[in-house]
Design a protein around this motif. Structure first.
Motif, PDB file in Angstrom:
ATOM      1  N   GLU A 124       0.852  -1.191   0.000  1.00  0.00           N
ATOM      2  CA  GLU A 124       0.000   0.000   0.000  1.00  0.00           C
ATOM      3  C   GLU A 124       0.890   1.244   0.000  1.00  0.00           C
ATOM      4  O   GLU A 124       1.105   1.884   1.029  1.00  0.00           O
ATOM      5  CB  GLU A 124      -0.916   0.004   1.240  1.00  0.00           C
ATOM      6  CG  GLU A 124      -1.899  -1.146   1.323  1.00  0.00           C
ATOM      7  CD  GLU A 124      -3.067  -0.999   0.342  1.00  0.00           C
ATOM      8  OE1 GLU A 124      -3.145   0.035  -0.355  1.00  0.00           O
ATOM      9  OE2 GLU A 124      -3.905  -1.919   0.285  1.00  0.00           O
ATOM     10  N   ILE A 127      -0.306   4.604   1.820  1.00  0.00           N
ATOM     11  CA  ILE A 127      -0.730   4.582   3.217  1.00  0.00           C
ATOM     12  C   ILE A 127       0.360   5.145   4.118  1.00  0.00           C
ATOM     13  O   ILE A 127       1.544   4.845   3.942  1.00  0.00           O
ATOM     14  CB  ILE A 127      -1.075   3.143   3.643  1.00  0.00           C
ATOM     15  CG1 ILE A 127      -2.264   2.624   2.852  1.00  0.00           C
ATOM     16  CG2 ILE A 127      -1.355   3.068   5.135  1.00  0.00           C
ATOM     17  CD1 ILE A 127      -3.532   3.425   3.021  1.00  0.00           C
ATOM     18  N   VAL A 231      -5.859   2.662  -3.179  1.00  0.00           N
ATOM     19  CA  VAL A 231      -5.868   1.609  -2.146  1.00  0.00           C
ATOM     20  C   VAL A 231      -6.016   0.253  -2.817  1.00  0.00           C
ATOM     21  O   VAL A 231      -6.859   0.077  -3.693  1.00  0.00           O
ATOM     22  CB  VAL A 231      -7.027   1.826  -1.151  1.00  0.00           C
ATOM     23  CG1 VAL A 231      -7.001   0.746  -0.080  1.00  0.00           C
ATOM     24  CG2 VAL A 231      -6.950   3.209  -0.524  1.00  0.00           C
ATOM     25  N   LEU A 291      -4.794   7.729   4.830  1.00  0.00           N
ATOM     26  CA  LEU A 291      -4.484   8.036   3.436  1.00  0.00           C
ATOM     27  C   LEU A 291      -4.325   9.556   3.321  1.00  0.00           C
ATOM     28  O   LEU A 291      -5.274  10.277   3.023  1.00  0.00           O
ATOM     29  CB  LEU A 291      -5.625   7.529   2.554  1.00  0.00           C
ATOM     30  CG  LEU A 291      -5.370   7.290   1.072  1.00  0.00           C
ATOM     31  CD1 LEU A 291      -4.269   6.259   0.851  1.00  0.00           C
ATOM     32  CD2 LEU A 291      -6.655   6.834   0.386  1.00  0.00           C
TER      33      LEU A 291
END
Length: 360
Positions: A124, A127, A231, A291
């Protein structure tokens, strides 16, 4: 045998009880099955990390998860073992994750990993996280398709489904219970109360023990389609200290939608999904905690759901209530089936089958 409520709990129980050779009918107040909590949720197949060791929520989640994966594969229910990251955005959050990791291991959750920033960035890249827990056994499921499959399989086992059938009263006799609906009377040797948000009212109608269901609304926002690429999977913050939810997390549905939520709001009504909704602006800051690049224009409001909690907001945890009723031995309770009830539904069904065998 009668079952009140055609959510995933009631349908899973109906199937396995009917497979024992018993006549089973399922009463459902709505025109279709699973229209409340069963389909108004994140659609996550949980691993069993969060719940107190030895609790029904822990044991039935760990047992029910592989059963659910097998069921979904057998009956073509859309699902994916997508994996989940639980991340610490700051170093100060890492201690909470360490406690959560220890709890997951104590609960018997398989293949949990403690991962670093590099692992998270590879999965990710957008993130914000300094460390995290990776749960490869966590997944997602199309909850509506699961409900339909459970009904189809239950009816194949001989279950009679009675939609639009509201329980309005009951009388208990030496050999069973007479259930009164708005149209008819149904005689049953035993009754499973799987009425979800209305389990407390149903128990009272059945002459069962008294308890309270506290409706707790959770609301969602979602990424607009052009930003879903931000995502890849499931990303959770550390759970709230009060224990009312797992925090506003990010989930991806089997259809590709990316959701932020659910929020937590205790309310009086059990059927109020829309009144006084949060604004999309109120999701921006919680979303940025995970995020950071999220902008208001990236989000739009999505659905909401209502959890049937067995504890008020002043308390942090209540286990599933699954047992023979202490006031009416012809009643079997399946109340307070909130998360991880979707994951646990097949294991809960087996437990209700075994309890029903004591009466039938």
């Amino acid at each position: 045998m009668a079952i009140v409520g055609a959510g995933v709990t009631g349908l899973a129980a109906a199937r396995v009880i009917a497979e024992q050779g018993h006549s089973v009918c399922v009463l459902e107040r709505h025109s279709r099955p699973g229209m409340d909590t069963s389909t108004h949720n994140s659609g996550v197949i949980h691993a069993g990390i969060y719940y107190p060791t030895g609790s029904l929520k822990s044991r039935l989640c760990v047992r029910g998860r592989p059963m659910l994966y097998e069921f979904c594969a057998r009956y073509a229910v859309p699902h994916e073992r997508i994996g989940k990251l639980i991340v610490a955005g700051e170093e100060r959050d890492a201690a909470g994750l360490e406690r959560l990791f220890a709890l997951g291991c104590a609960n018997g959750v398989e293949r949990l990993e403690w991962v670093d920033r590099a692992f998270i960035a590879a999965r990710e890249p957008n993130i914000r996280a300094v460390a995290g827990i990776y749960s490869p056994e966590t997944g997602i499921v199309d909850a509506d398709a699961l409900v339909k499959a459970l009904l189809r399989v239950a009816e194949g086992a001989g279950v009679i489904f009675l939609p639009g059938t509201r329980l309005v009263g009951a009388d208990t006799h030496a050999d069973g219970v007479a259930l009164h609906t708005e149209r008819e009377q149904i005689r049953a040797r035993a009754v499973v109360n799987a009425a979800g948000l209305y389990a407390d009212e149903t128990s009272a109608l059945l002459g069962g023990e008294r308890f309270t269901i506290y409706p707790c609304r959770g609301e969602y926002a979602e990424l607009i389609a052009s930003r879903r690429w931000l995502v890849n999977g499931l990303v959770y913050p550390p759970p709230h200290e009060k224990g009312h939810s797992l925090g506003v997390h990010i989930t991806r549905s089997t259809a590709g939608n990316v959701l932020f939520g659910p929020t937590v709001r205790y309310q009086a009504r059990k059927d109020d999904y829309e009144n006084d909704r949060l604004t999309v602006e109120q999701f921006v800051e919680p979303a940025r905690q995970i995020l950071p690049m999220i902008q208001l224009s990236d989000l739009r409001l999505a659905g909401s759901g209502i959890r049937p909690k067995l504890h008020p907001p002043s308390e942090s945890f209540a286990d599933f209530l699954i047992q023979r009723d202490r006031a009416n031995p012809r009643v079997i309770q399946a109340a307070g089936i909130e998360s991880p009830g979707l994951t646990s539904c097949l294991a809960v069904g087996e437990m209700l089958r075994d309890l029903a065998a004591e009466v039938l």
